[in-house]
Design a protein around this motif. Structure first.
Motif, PDB file in Angstrom:
ATOM      1  N   LEU A 170       0.827  -1.195   0.000  1.00 38.74           N
ATOM      2  CA  LEU A 170       0.000   0.000   0.000  1.00 38.74           C
ATOM      3  C   LEU A 170       0.867   1.253   0.000  1.00 38.74           C
ATOM      4  CD1 LEU A 170      -2.523  -1.143   2.747  1.00 38.74           C
ATOM      5  CD2 LEU A 170      -2.745  -1.405   0.267  1.00 38.74           C
ATOM      6  N   TRP A 171       0.223   2.391  -0.182  1.00 41.81           N
ATOM      7  CA  TRP A 171       0.904   3.680  -0.131  1.00 41.81           C
ATOM      8  C   TRP A 171       0.244   4.553   0.922  1.00 41.81           C
ATOM      9  CZ3 TRP A 171       5.093   6.238  -0.838  1.00 41.81           C
ATOM     10  CH2 TRP A 171       5.085   7.636  -0.924  1.00 41.81           C
ATOM     11  N   ARG A 172       1.045   5.098   1.804  1.00 42.53           N
ATOM     12  CA  ARG A 172       0.593   6.103   2.761  1.00 42.53           C
ATOM     13  C   ARG A 172       1.524   7.299   2.661  1.00 42.53           C
ATOM     14  NH1 ARG A 172      -2.988   3.146   2.515  1.00 42.53           N
ATOM     15  NH2 ARG A 172      -4.224   2.152   4.163  1.00 42.53           N
ATOM     16  N   THR A 173       0.966   8.468   2.546  1.00 41.00           N
ATOM     17  CA  THR A 173       1.770   9.672   2.416  1.00 41.00           C
ATOM     18  C   THR A 173       2.392  10.040   3.760  1.00 41.00           C
ATOM     19  OG1 THR A 173      -0.076  11.127   2.973  1.00 41.00           O
ATOM     20  CG2 THR A 173       0.185  10.511   0.638  1.00 41.00           C
ATOM     21  N   GLN A 174       3.373  10.934   3.711  1.00 42.42           N
ATOM     22  CA  GLN A 174       3.936  11.451   4.955  1.00 42.42           C
ATOM     23  C   GLN A 174       2.866  12.211   5.734  1.00 42.42           C
ATOM     24  OE1 GLN A 174       7.077  10.843   6.196  1.00 42.42           O
ATOM     25  NE2 GLN A 174       6.273  11.788   8.057  1.00 42.42           N
ATOM     26  N   GLU A 175       1.951  12.852   5.010  1.00 41.41           N
ATOM     27  CA  GLU A 175       0.871  13.591   5.668  1.00 41.41           C
ATOM     28  C   GLU A 175      -0.023  12.653   6.476  1.00 41.41           C
ATOM     29  OE1 GLU A 175       2.744  15.994   2.780  1.00 41.41           O
ATOM     30  OE2 GLU A 175       1.810  14.011   2.496  1.00 41.41           O
ATOM     31  N   TYR A 176      -0.196  11.433   5.997  1.00 49.78           N
ATOM     32  CA  TYR A 176      -0.982  10.447   6.754  1.00 49.78           C
ATOM     33  C   TYR A 176      -0.382  10.239   8.140  1.00 49.78           C
ATOM     34  CZ  TYR A 176      -2.313   5.724   8.264  1.00 49.78           C
ATOM     35  OH  TYR A 176      -2.723   4.640   8.996  1.00 49.78           O
ATOM     36  N   TYR A 177       0.929  10.035   8.195  1.00 49.23           N
ATOM     37  CA  TYR A 177       1.575   9.813   9.480  1.00 49.23           C
ATOM     38  C   TYR A 177       1.623  11.082  10.324  1.00 49.23           C
ATOM     39  CZ  TYR A 177       2.961   5.186   7.896  1.00 49.23           C
ATOM     40  OH  TYR A 177       2.933   3.880   7.449  1.00 49.23           O
ATOM     41  N   ASP A 178       1.714  12.234   9.675  1.00 46.16           N
ATOM     42  CA  ASP A 178       1.764  13.492  10.411  1.00 46.16           C
ATOM     43  C   ASP A 178       0.389  13.948  10.899  1.00 46.16           C
ATOM     44  OD1 ASP A 178       4.491  13.606   9.947  1.00 46.16           O
ATOM     45  OD2 ASP A 178       4.318  14.979   8.232  1.00 46.16           O
ATOM     46  N   SER A 179      -0.678  13.284  10.436  1.00 46.65           N
ATOM     47  CA  SER A 179      -2.037  13.758  10.716  1.00 46.65           C
ATOM     48  C   SER A 179      -2.488  13.509  12.149  1.00 46.65           C
ATOM     49  CB  SER A 179      -3.031  13.094   9.753  1.00 46.65           C
ATOM     50  OG  SER A 179      -3.111  11.692   9.996  1.00 46.65           O
ATOM     51  N   GLY A 180      -1.792  12.647  12.878  1.00 40.44           N
ATOM     52  CA  GLY A 180      -2.147  12.393  14.267  1.00 40.44           C
ATOM     53  C   GLY A 180      -0.899  12.056  15.059  1.00 40.44           C
ATOM     54  N   ALA A 181      -0.771  12.633  16.248  1.00 46.51           N
ATOM     55  CA  ALA A 181       0.438  12.410  17.029  1.00 46.51           C
ATOM     56  C   ALA A 181       0.615  10.952  17.413  1.00 46.51           C
ATOM     57  CB  ALA A 181       0.399  13.283  18.284  1.00 46.51           C
ATOM     58  N   TRP A 182      -0.467  10.183  17.430  1.00 50.38           N
ATOM     59  CA  TRP A 182      -0.377   8.768  17.824  1.00 50.38           C
ATOM     60  C   TRP A 182       0.084   7.884  16.675  1.00 50.38           C
ATOM     61  CZ3 TRP A 182      -3.497   4.910  15.615  1.00 50.38           C
ATOM     62  CH2 TRP A 182      -4.526   5.372  14.779  1.00 50.38           C
ATOM     63  N   ARG A 183      -0.064   8.362  15.435  1.00 48.00           N
ATOM     64  CA  ARG A 183       0.289   7.523  14.291  1.00 48.00           C
ATOM     65  C   ARG A 183       1.798   7.274  14.244  1.00 48.00           C
ATOM     66  NH1 ARG A 183      -3.887   6.532  10.983  1.00 48.00           N
ATOM     67  NH2 ARG A 183      -5.589   8.047  10.802  1.00 48.00           N
ATOM     68  N   GLY A 184       2.152   6.035  13.942  1.00 50.68           N
ATOM     69  CA  GLY A 184       3.548   5.696  13.800  1.00 50.68           C
ATOM     70  C   GLY A 184       4.310   5.631  15.107  1.00 50.68           C
ATOM     71  N   THR A 185       3.593   5.490  16.233  1.00 52.07           N
ATOM     72  CA  THR A 185       4.241   5.348  17.535  1.00 52.07           C
ATOM     73  C   THR A 185       4.069   3.922  18.044  1.00 52.07           C
ATOM     74  OG1 THR A 185       2.275   5.951  18.830  1.00 52.07           O
ATOM     75  CG2 THR A 185       3.703   7.749  18.080  1.00 52.07           C
ATOM     76  N   TRP A 186       5.054   3.457  18.798  1.00 55.38           N
ATOM     77  CA  TRP A 186       4.937   2.125  19.391  1.00 55.38           C
ATOM     78  C   TRP A 186       3.835   2.088  20.443  1.00 55.38           C
ATOM     79  CZ3 TRP A 186       6.715  -1.760  16.891  1.00 55.38           C
ATOM     80  CH2 TRP A 186       7.880  -1.666  16.140  1.00 55.38           C
ATOM     81  N   ALA A 187       3.727   3.140  21.235  1.00 53.26           N
ATOM     82  CA  ALA A 187       2.799   3.115  22.365  1.00 53.26           C
ATOM     83  C   ALA A 187       1.343   3.069  21.930  1.00 53.26           C
ATOM     84  CB  ALA A 187       3.034   4.342  23.258  1.00 53.26           C
ATOM     85  N   LEU A 188       0.974   3.832  20.899  1.00 48.15           N
ATOM     86  CA  LEU A 188      -0.438   3.959  20.542  1.00 48.15           C
ATOM     87  C   LEU A 188      -0.797   3.278  19.229  1.00 48.15           C
ATOM     88  CD1 LEU A 188      -1.201   7.620  21.662  1.00 48.15           C
ATOM     89  CD2 LEU A 188      -1.650   5.482  22.888  1.00 48.15           C
ATOM     90  N   ASP A 189       0.119   3.249  18.266  1.00 47.72           N
ATOM     91  CA  ASP A 189      -0.138   2.554  17.003  1.00 47.72           C
ATOM     92  C   ASP A 189       0.314   1.101  17.077  1.00 47.72           C
ATOM     93  OD1 ASP A 189      -1.339   2.720  14.561  1.00 47.72           O
ATOM     94  OD2 ASP A 189       0.218   3.904  13.595  1.00 47.72           O
TER      95      ASP A 189
END
Length: 344
Positions: A170-189
Motif C-alpha cells: 500500500l501507499w501512505r503519504t507522509q501527511e498520513y503519518y503526520d495527521s495524528g500524534a499517535w500515528r507511527g508510535t509504538w505506544a499507541l499505534d
C-alpha cells in the motif's frame, strides 16, 4: 446526555427489539461505524456516541445528527446502552474495553485487540469474568471469497496446505503519518505497516492455516520520516502443520497494489487479488466462483449482533485476535534481534 442541539438526562429511545449500541471514538473509523449504524441496513440501533474529547464528539454529533453522551463514562453507565463499538487509538484499547465489560456492555473492538499480548490477555480475562460477548474487527473473514477459501481448505479440496503468500503493498503519504500524534508510535499505534495495515491479513492467514510455530522477519523505515515504526516488513513463518508462509506488508508502494493472497496445497491452489479469485485449481475441478460484492463491515456487525442476542460465539473471537497480535509481536522481536521467534 447531550445531543447536537439540546441537553437531556437520559439516552432513552422508543422501544425496540434491536440491540442498542454506543460508539466510543469519533475519528475516521468511528465515524464510519456511526454512519453504518444509522443506515437502513443496520441490525442495531445507535443510542449515543462519545469521545475522550467532548468537543470532537459534539462536532461529529452535529455533523452526523447523532446523540452525544456527556462523556465516555456516562455512555458506559447508561442503562440504555447494551453494547459498544470501540474505535480509539490501538494502544488505548485495553483500558476502555475492560471498563466497558465491567460496566456490563458487550464489545465490538476495532483492530487490533491491543498492541501487546499482555494487554490482550487483560482484555480476555475481563471478558471471561464479565460473561459478555467481545469480538474484534477482522472484516476480511466476511468476504465471501475468503469464506469459500476457508471452507475449501477445511474440506480438503486443496489437499494438504503446503505454502501461502500474502502481500499488502500500500501507499501512505507522509501527511498520513503526520495527521495524528499517535500515528507511527509504538505506544499507541503498536507498529507500522504490519500492526496497522497488515493485521487483517495476519488474522486471515491464521484463520485459513492455523497456529504458527515460528516467524522470522526483516523490517525497515524506507520512505517516511518522523515515525518510530516500520513502513516495510517481510516475514517468513512456519505453521504447526508444516505449511510455510511468506508475508509482505508495506506502506511504500506508491499508487497501491491489489491485496494478494495465494494458498497452495498438494491437491489444489487458490489465488485472490483484492479478494477476487484469479486462479483456482481444486481436486474436484471446480470452476472459479463468482460472488456479489458485500459490505464486510456490515457483515461483521451483523455477526456481532447475532452473537450477543443468541449467545453463539462470534466469528472473530478475542483469543484469535490475540493470536494475530502474538504473531506480530514475534515478527517485531525477530526483526529487532535477527533471530527466529516463537509467538507466545
Amino acid at each position: 446526555m447531550t445531543t447536537p442541539a439540546t441537553t437531556t438526562t437520559s439516552t432513552a429511545q422508543a422501544p425496540t427489539d434491536r440491540l442498542r449500541l454506543g460508539v466510543i471514538g469519533v475519528g475516521v473509523v468511528g465515524k464510519a461505524h456511526i454512519k453504518r449504524l444509522q443506515s437502513d441496513a443496520s441490525p442495531a440501533q445507535l443510542i449515543a456516541i462519545a469521545d475522550a474529547s467532548t468537543e470532537a464528539a459534539e462536532a461529529v454529533g452535529a455533523d452526523l445528527s447523532a446523540p452525544v453522551a456527556a462523556s465516555v463514562d456516562a455512555l458506559l453507565a447508561s442503562d440504555d446502552v447494551d453494547a459498544v463499538i470501540i474505535a480509539i487509538p490501538s494502544g488505548l484499547h485495553a483500558d476502555v474495553a475492560i471498563a466497558a465489560l465491567e460496566a456490563g456492555k458487550h464489545v465490538l473492538l476495532e483492530k487490533p485487540i491491543d498492541v501487546t499480548v499482555d494487554a490482550a490477555d487483560r482484555i480476555i480475562a475481563a471478558e471471561q469474568a464479565s460473561g459478555k460477548t467481545l469480538s474484534v474487527v477482522s472484516q476480511r473473514r466476511f468476504a465471501p471469497e475468503n469464506q469459500f477459501l476457508h471452507e475449501a481448505i477445511r474440506s480438503g479440496r486443496l489437499g494438504r496446505p503446503t505454502a501461502a503468500s500474502i502481500e499488502i503493498a500500500l501507499w501512505r503519504t507522509q501527511e498520513y503519518y503526520d495527521s495524528g500524534a499517535w500515528r507511527g508510535t509504538w505506544a499507541l499505534d503498536g507498529g507500522g505497516a504490519l500492526m496497522n495495515q497488515g493485521v487483517h491479513l495476519v488474522d486471515l492467514a491464521l484463520w485459513l492455516l492455523g497456529d504458527v510455530e515460528e516467524v522470522y522477519a526483516h523490517s525497515g523505515l524506507l520512505a517516511h520520516e518522523r515515525i518510530e515504526v516500520e513502513d516495510t516488513i517481510t516475514i517468513t513463518a512456519r505453521f504447526t502443520s508444516g505449511a510455510m508462509l511468506t508475508f509482505l506488508a508495506t506502506t511504500t508502494a506508491y499508487g497501491n497494489l491489489p491485496l494478494r493472497v495465494a494458498v497452495m496445497g498438494d491437491g489444489g491452489t487458490a489465488v485472490t487479488l483484492s479478494e477476487k479469485f484469479t486462479h483456482l485449481i481444486t481436486q474436484d475441478g471446480a470452476d472459479i466462483p463468482e460472488f456479489e460484492p458485500v459490505d464486510q463491515q456490515l457483515g461483521q456487525l451483523t455477526d456481532f449482533v447475532t452473537a450477543v442476542t443468541t449467545g453463539a460465539p462470534p466469528l472473530v473471537r478475542s483469543t484469535e485476535a490475540r493470536a494475530a497480535v502474538a504473531f506480530i509481536e514475534a515478527a517485531y522481536t525477530s526483526a529487532r534481534t535477527g533471530r527466529p521467534v516463537q509467538p507466545r
